[in-house]
Design an enzyme around this catalytic site. Structure first.
Site, PDB file in Angstrom:
ATOM      1  N   PRO A 169       9.688  -4.460  -0.575  1.00 39.21           N
ATOM      2  CA  PRO A 169      10.758  -4.167   0.387  1.00 39.21           C
ATOM      3  C   PRO A 169      10.218  -4.173   1.817  1.00 39.21           C
ATOM      4  CG  PRO A 169      10.786  -2.578  -1.425  1.00 39.21           C
ATOM      5  CD  PRO A 169       9.548  -3.415  -1.596  1.00 39.21           C
ATOM      6  N   LYS A 210       0.855  -1.201   0.000  1.00 40.30           N
ATOM      7  CA  LYS A 210       0.000   0.000   0.000  1.00 40.30           C
ATOM      8  C   LYS A 210       0.879   1.234   0.000  1.00 40.30           C
ATOM      9  CE  LYS A 210       0.745   1.480   4.446  1.00 40.30           C
ATOM     10  NZ  LYS A 210       1.626   2.593   4.783  1.00 40.30           N
ATOM     11  N   ASP A 257      -2.103  -1.672  10.414  1.00 40.02           N
ATOM     12  CA  ASP A 257      -2.249  -1.580   8.956  1.00 40.02           C
ATOM     13  C   ASP A 257      -2.959  -2.786   8.360  1.00 40.02           C
ATOM     14  OD1 ASP A 257      -1.120   0.878   8.427  1.00 40.02           O
ATOM     15  OD2 ASP A 257       0.897   0.088   8.058  1.00 40.02           O
ATOM     16  N   SER A 311       2.163  -6.424   6.765  1.00 46.90           N
ATOM     17  CA  SER A 311       0.748  -6.370   7.147  1.00 46.90           C
ATOM     18  C   SER A 311      -0.127  -6.976   6.060  1.00 46.90           C
ATOM     19  CB  SER A 311       0.318  -4.918   7.375  1.00 46.90           C
ATOM     20  OG  SER A 311       1.068  -4.352   8.419  1.00 46.90           O
ATOM     21  N   ALA A 337      10.016  -3.317   5.943  1.00 42.11           N
ATOM     22  CA  ALA A 337      10.169  -2.143   6.822  1.00 42.11           C
ATOM     23  C   ALA A 337      10.355  -0.871   6.013  1.00 42.11           C
ATOM     24  CB  ALA A 337      11.345  -2.348   7.786  1.00 42.11           C
ATOM     25  N   LEU A 356       5.534   0.461   3.241  1.00 40.63           N
ATOM     26  CA  LEU A 356       4.646  -0.100   2.218  1.00 40.63           C
ATOM     27  C   LEU A 356       3.728  -1.165   2.798  1.00 40.63           C
ATOM     28  CD1 LEU A 356       7.319  -0.413  -0.623  1.00 40.63           C
ATOM     29  CD2 LEU A 356       5.386   1.176  -0.582  1.00 40.63           C
ATOM     30  N   ALA A 357       3.887  -1.468   4.073  1.00 45.20           N
ATOM     31  CA  ALA A 357       3.031  -2.410   4.807  1.00 45.20           C
ATOM     32  C   ALA A 357       3.023  -3.811   4.190  1.00 45.20           C
ATOM     33  CB  ALA A 357       1.606  -1.871   4.942  1.00 45.20           C
TER      34      ALA A 357
HETATM   35  O1  C5P Z   1      -0.136  -1.465  15.262  1.00 42.97           O
HETATM   36  P1  C5P Z   1       1.299  -1.513  14.917  1.00 42.97           P
HETATM   37  O2  C5P Z   1       2.086  -2.386  15.854  1.00 42.97           O
HETATM   38  O3  C5P Z   1       1.578  -1.855  13.481  1.00 42.97           O
HETATM   39  O4  C5P Z   1       1.855  -0.033  15.101  1.00 42.97           O
HETATM   40  C1  C5P Z   1       3.246   0.240  15.199  1.00 42.97           C
HETATM   41  C2  C5P Z   1       3.441   1.463  16.053  1.00 42.97           C
HETATM   42  O5  C5P Z   1       2.969   2.623  15.362  1.00 42.97           O
HETATM   43  C3  C5P Z   1       2.691   1.433  17.359  1.00 42.97           C
HETATM   44  O6  C5P Z   1       3.465   0.862  18.370  1.00 42.97           O
HETATM   45  C4  C5P Z   1       2.456   2.903  17.640  1.00 42.97           C
HETATM   46  O7  C5P Z   1       3.607   3.454  18.231  1.00 42.97           O
HETATM   47  C5  C5P Z   1       2.337   3.525  16.264  1.00 42.97           C
HETATM   48  N1  C5P Z   1       0.956   3.757  15.832  1.00 42.97           N
HETATM   49  C6  C5P Z   1       0.239   4.776  16.408  1.00 42.97           C
HETATM   50  N2  C5P Z   1      -1.041   5.030  16.012  1.00 42.97           N
HETATM   51  C7  C5P Z   1      -1.620   4.281  15.053  1.00 42.97           C
HETATM   52  C8  C5P Z   1      -0.895   3.232  14.435  1.00 42.97           C
HETATM   53  C9  C5P Z   1       0.393   2.988  14.853  1.00 42.97           C
HETATM   54  O8  C5P Z   1       0.740   5.479  17.302  1.00 42.97           O
HETATM   55  N3  C5P Z   1      -2.862   4.558  14.670  1.00 42.97           N
END
Ligand code: C5P
Length: 329
Positions: A108, A17, A150, A117, A110, A113-114
């Site tokens: 790629p 994405k 994501d 996820s 990290a 581009l998710a």
């Molecule tokens: O949910 P996920 O583990 O992929 O998110 C990674 C980090 O991004 C979270 O630990 C948080 O610090 C941050 N995040 C956030 N608000 C969101 C999505 C992600 O603060 N809506």
């Protein structure tokens, strides 16, 4: 026809994405932030296949990437989340046996581009199909959100407005007519999403130039993509969209080199350059796939000749692909 994972593996294409906008609200009590983001799947994708496993546990084999899968790999977490949700839905007696997943990695990692996820969402859906389990929509979304913010977006299989922590996904019609071209450039720099969000909260230098205007741009684009927008008209909006990501300054405080790469890219391409998510992937929009491919070739030459800075662990990955033609077939 009911899928038989013993005979034919279940195959899923897991697209990357891009965030065309990313407006971020205040930090919530649970530590996450309220988002308002228009996200679109692009033509760059991983390929996942899932069949019945023969061992005691789920397994994962990855090709196209030079690292062994980690136990916390998002594919395995997607399958585990599917199993937990299926167990709650159909009861303890259900046959939810071990699965063998194979992942061909092209996105790629990290990179903003998710890809991981998307792999998780594909694994979740493929696992449910392999077991013949159907979950209610809100249970599928909750299972996806338990893996990462994501992940729910990828259950929509198309352009969408993403709100809340990432779990409120409203499908948008997307582009009308021919797909748009997109050039995706991923410098070999590491950005932690959690660190970028933390900077946004703590460091005045990381504050977005204008949060209110990102939010307005994001709402406006969502409205336009709800009705359907032509590729040419999306390209006309690239200047506004390239400034509608509230994480750009936060990422730049973590990896200052990225700002120089972005400026260099905008100069070389002669068009606005946006950042996807927390980066380091940068994007530029084109009216067609052919235009994006021509730009990618010219950029590869510029990079080889040293006219595009390549900080980090090597040359940036340069990929020309498309933003799909939307939901009107
Ligand atoms: O949910 P996920 O583990 O992929 O998110 C990674 C980090 O991004 C979270 O630990 C948080 O610090 C941050 N995040 C956030 N608000 C969101 C999505 C992600 O603060 N809506």
């Amino acid at each position: 026809m009911i899928a038989d994972p013993d005979l034919h593996p279940i195959v899923r294409i897991a697209p990357a994405k891009v965030n065309l906008t990313l407006a971020i609200g205040p930090r919530r009590p649970d530590g996450y932030h309220e988002l308002h983001s228009v996200m679109v799947p692009i033509g760059l994708a991983d390929r996942l296949s899932v069949s019945r496993g023969h061992g005691a546990e789920d397994s994962l084999h990855v090709t196209g990437e030079d690292r062994p899968p980690r136990p916390d790999d998002l594919v395995l977490r997607g399958i585990a989340a599917a199993r937990a949700a299926a167990r709650r839905s159909v009861g303890p007696g259900a046959e939810l046996g071990p699965l063998a997943a194979r992942l061909e990695k092209r996105i790629p990692i990290a990179a903003g581009l998710a890809g991981g996820s998307s792999d998780a969402a594909a694994a979740l859906e493929a696992a449910l199909e392999a077991w013949g389990v159907t979950l209610a929509g809100h249970d599928r979304i909750a299972a996806a959100a338990s893996v990462g913010s994501d992940v729910p977006f990828f259950l929509a299989h198309g352009p969408a407005l993403v709100e809340g922590r990432g779990e409120q996904v409203t499908p948008l019609r997307g582009l009308r007519g021919e797909p748009a071209g997109i050039l995706v450039v991923t410098p070999r720099l590491h950005v932690s999403t959690a660190a970028a969000f933390a900077r946004l909260d703590q460091d005045p230098d990381a504050a977005p130039a204008d949060r209110a205007s990102s939010r307005v741009s994001s709402s406006h684009l969502a409205d336009e993509l709800r009705a359907g927008l032509r590729a040419d008209d999306l390209v006309l909006r690239a200047g506004v969209l390239s400034t509608a990501n509230d994480l750009v300054n936060a990422t730049a405080t973590l990896v200052p080199e990225l700002r120089r790469v972005r400026r260099g890219l905008a100069r070389l391409l002669g068009r606005p350059v946006g950042q996807s998510g927390s980066g380091p992937t940068l994007w530029a929009l084109y009216p067609s796939a052919t235009d994006a491919e021509a730009a990618a070739s010219a950029l590869a030459v510029a990079q080889a000749e040293g006219r595009l800075e390549a900080p980090g662990d090597g040359p940036a990955q340069i990929i020309a692909t498309t933003i799909g033609g939307g939901r009107d077939g």
